[in-house]
Design a protein around this motif. Structure first.
Motif, PDB file in Angstrom:
ATOM      1  N   MET A 143       0.815  -1.198   0.000  1.00 22.93           N
ATOM      2  CA  MET A 143       0.000   0.000   0.000  1.00 22.93           C
ATOM      3  C   MET A 143       0.862   1.268   0.000  1.00 22.93           C
ATOM      4  SD  MET A 143      -3.033   0.725  -0.441  1.00 22.93           S
ATOM      5  CE  MET A 143      -4.401  -0.204   0.134  1.00 22.93           C
ATOM      6  N   MET A 144       1.974   1.203   0.725  1.00 22.66           N
ATOM      7  CA  MET A 144       2.850   2.372   0.781  1.00 22.66           C
ATOM      8  C   MET A 144       3.310   2.804  -0.602  1.00 22.66           C
ATOM      9  SD  MET A 144       3.480   4.350   3.053  1.00 22.66           S
ATOM     10  CE  MET A 144       3.814   4.637   4.740  1.00 22.66           C
ATOM     11  N   SER A 145       3.677   1.827  -1.452  1.00 22.48           N
ATOM     12  CA  SER A 145       4.200   2.198  -2.766  1.00 22.48           C
ATOM     13  C   SER A 145       3.161   2.957  -3.575  1.00 22.48           C
ATOM     14  CB  SER A 145       4.710   0.974  -3.518  1.00 22.48           C
ATOM     15  OG  SER A 145       3.657   0.079  -3.761  1.00 22.48           O
ATOM     16  N   SER A 146       1.879   2.656  -3.388  1.00 18.45           N
ATOM     17  CA  SER A 146       0.880   3.382  -4.165  1.00 18.45           C
ATOM     18  C   SER A 146       0.788   4.844  -3.709  1.00 18.45           C
ATOM     19  CB  SER A 146      -0.481   2.699  -4.090  1.00 18.45           C
ATOM     20  OG  SER A 146      -1.018   2.774  -2.795  1.00 18.45           O
ATOM     21  N   ILE A 147       0.961   5.110  -2.423  1.00 20.38           N
ATOM     22  CA  ILE A 147       0.978   6.493  -1.937  1.00 20.38           C
ATOM     23  C   ILE A 147       2.201   7.215  -2.493  1.00 20.38           C
ATOM     24  CG2 ILE A 147       1.244   7.960   0.107  1.00 20.38           C
ATOM     25  CD1 ILE A 147      -0.353   5.760   1.643  1.00 20.38           C
ATOM     26  N   ALA A 148       3.354   6.562  -2.421  1.00 21.43           N
ATOM     27  CA  ALA A 148       4.581   7.162  -2.944  1.00 21.43           C
ATOM     28  C   ALA A 148       4.448   7.414  -4.443  1.00 21.43           C
ATOM     29  CB  ALA A 148       5.768   6.253  -2.649  1.00 21.43           C
ATOM     30  N   LEU A 149       3.959   6.423  -5.168  1.00 16.59           N
ATOM     31  CA  LEU A 149       3.801   6.555  -6.621  1.00 16.59           C
ATOM     32  C   LEU A 149       2.855   7.704  -6.970  1.00 16.59           C
ATOM     33  CD1 LEU A 149       4.352   5.504  -9.464  1.00 16.59           C
ATOM     34  CD2 LEU A 149       2.485   3.873  -9.127  1.00 16.59           C
ATOM     35  N   LYS A 150       1.716   7.772  -6.307  1.00 16.28           N
ATOM     36  CA  LYS A 150       0.754   8.847  -6.584  1.00 16.28           C
ATOM     37  C   LYS A 150       1.336  10.213  -6.274  1.00 16.28           C
ATOM     38  CE  LYS A 150      -3.304   5.993  -6.166  1.00 16.28           C
ATOM     39  NZ  LYS A 150      -4.473   5.589  -5.470  1.00 16.28           N
ATOM     40  N   THR A 151       2.146  10.297  -5.225  1.00 13.15           N
ATOM     41  CA  THR A 151       2.773  11.572  -4.859  1.00 13.15           C
ATOM     42  C   THR A 151       3.741  12.027  -5.957  1.00 13.15           C
ATOM     43  OG1 THR A 151       2.572  11.037  -2.513  1.00 13.15           O
ATOM     44  CG2 THR A 151       4.159  12.758  -3.103  1.00 13.15           C
ATOM     45  N   ALA A 181       1.921  13.011  -9.098  1.00 12.49           N
ATOM     46  CA  ALA A 181       1.297  14.329  -8.902  1.00 12.49           C
ATOM     47  C   ALA A 181       2.335  15.439  -9.056  1.00 12.49           C
ATOM     48  CB  ALA A 181       0.636  14.404  -7.526  1.00 12.49           C
ATOM     49  N   TRP A 182       3.557  15.198  -8.571  1.00 12.19           N
ATOM     50  CA  TRP A 182       4.616  16.208  -8.721  1.00 12.19           C
ATOM     51  C   TRP A 182       4.910  16.464 -10.198  1.00 12.19           C
ATOM     52  CZ3 TRP A 182       7.270  20.092  -6.983  1.00 12.19           C
ATOM     53  CH2 TRP A 182       8.439  20.468  -7.651  1.00 12.19           C
ATOM     54  N   TYR A 183       5.045  15.395 -10.995  1.00 12.73           N
ATOM     55  CA  TYR A 183       5.312  15.576 -12.427  1.00 12.73           C
ATOM     56  C   TYR A 183       4.175  16.323 -13.116  1.00 12.73           C
ATOM     57  CZ  TYR A 183       9.400  12.465 -12.558  1.00 12.73           C
ATOM     58  OH  TYR A 183      10.638  11.891 -12.380  1.00 12.73           O
ATOM     59  N   ARG A 184       2.936  16.042 -12.719  1.00 12.23           N
ATOM     60  CA  ARG A 184       1.783  16.701 -13.343  1.00 12.23           C
ATOM     61  C   ARG A 184       1.668  18.169 -12.949  1.00 12.23           C
ATOM     62  NH1 ARG A 184      -0.948  12.453 -11.575  1.00 12.23           N
ATOM     63  NH2 ARG A 184      -2.022  13.687  -9.993  1.00 12.23           N
ATOM     64  N   THR A 185       1.899  18.469 -11.669  1.00 14.07           N
ATOM     65  CA  THR A 185       1.552  19.793 -11.154  1.00 14.07           C
ATOM     66  C   THR A 185       2.740  20.654 -10.733  1.00 14.07           C
ATOM     67  OG1 THR A 185       1.388  19.092  -8.836  1.00 14.07           O
ATOM     68  CG2 THR A 185      -0.600  18.836 -10.227  1.00 14.07           C
ATOM     69  N   GLY A 186       3.849  20.023 -10.327  1.00 12.70           N
ATOM     70  CA  GLY A 186       4.965  20.796  -9.781  1.00 12.70           C
ATOM     71  C   GLY A 186       4.600  21.512  -8.492  1.00 12.70           C
ATOM     72  N   GLY A 221       3.502  10.939   2.501  1.00 16.92           N
ATOM     73  CA  GLY A 221       2.854  11.664   1.415  1.00 16.92           C
ATOM     74  C   GLY A 221       3.602  12.882   0.904  1.00 16.92           C
ATOM     75  N   VAL A 222       4.853  13.081   1.339  1.00 18.46           N
ATOM     76  CA  VAL A 222       5.666  14.179   0.791  1.00 18.46           C
ATOM     77  C   VAL A 222       7.017  13.635   0.337  1.00 18.46           C
ATOM     78  CG1 VAL A 222       4.578  16.072   2.085  1.00 18.46           C
ATOM     79  CG2 VAL A 222       6.565  14.898   3.045  1.00 18.46           C
ATOM     80  N   ILE A 223       7.598  14.295  -0.646  1.00 19.12           N
ATOM     81  CA  ILE A 223       8.877  13.886  -1.207  1.00 19.12           C
ATOM     82  C   ILE A 223       9.992  14.421  -0.314  1.00 19.12           C
ATOM     83  CG2 ILE A 223      10.410  14.083  -3.198  1.00 19.12           C
ATOM     84  CD1 ILE A 223       7.723  14.512  -4.866  1.00 19.12           C
ATOM     85  N   VAL A 224      10.815  13.509   0.216  1.00 20.26           N
ATOM     86  CA  VAL A 224      11.890  13.927   1.123  1.00 20.26           C
ATOM     87  C   VAL A 224      13.260  13.901   0.447  1.00 20.26           C
ATOM     88  CG1 VAL A 224      10.625  13.276   3.208  1.00 20.26           C
ATOM     89  CG2 VAL A 224      12.160  11.611   2.123  1.00 20.26           C
TER      90      VAL A 224
END
Length: 123
Positions: free
Chosen positions: A1-9, A12-17, A104-107
């Motif tokens: 489950m963790m990987s899906s949160i990381a992947l979605k995050t 989302a960064w690539y889409r929105t910045g 849920g945040v990129i570290v």
């Protein structure tokens, strides 16, 4: 489950910045041979210093991820930079990005790229 949160995050960064997807104390590591490369620490430093410095080198600069692999808190994206130098020379340049996501945040971010091909557009 963790990987899906990381992947979605990361996706989302690539889409929105969206800067809020980056941890306030992110470690952003780019190859030294990349234009304005080096280690950047902190969200504001990445947003205020890294991105403007990189984009200043190019007439056009796009990051296009193509594949994603996720394992736990780690996401690897591969793709191509579509760039054009101020001289008009253009190229598609391979990259791999390694992301670390926690709560849920990129570290952390680490970039690997064909910097020789990228720098050739700048000459």
């Amino acid at each position: 489950m963790m990987s899906s949160i990381a992947l979605k995050t990361v996706q989302a960064w690539y889409r929105t910045g969206d800067p809020q997807l980056l941890s306030p104390d992110i470690e952003w590591r780019v190859l030294e041979s990349f234009p304005s490369g080096g280690l950047y620490r902190g969200r504001q430093v990445v947003i205020d210093r890294f991105f403007p410095a990189v984009k200043a080198h190019f007439a056009a600069y796009e990051t296009r991820p193509e594949t994603f692999m996720a394992d736990g808190d780690t996401v690897i994206a591969t793709g191509r930079y579509r760039v054009q130098g101020r001289s008009g020379i253009a190229a598609d340049v391979d990259f791999a990005h390694v992301w670390t996501v926690r709560d849920g945040v990129i570290v952390a971010f680490r970039q690997i790229a064909d910097t020789a091909a990228l720098n050739a557009v700048l000459s």
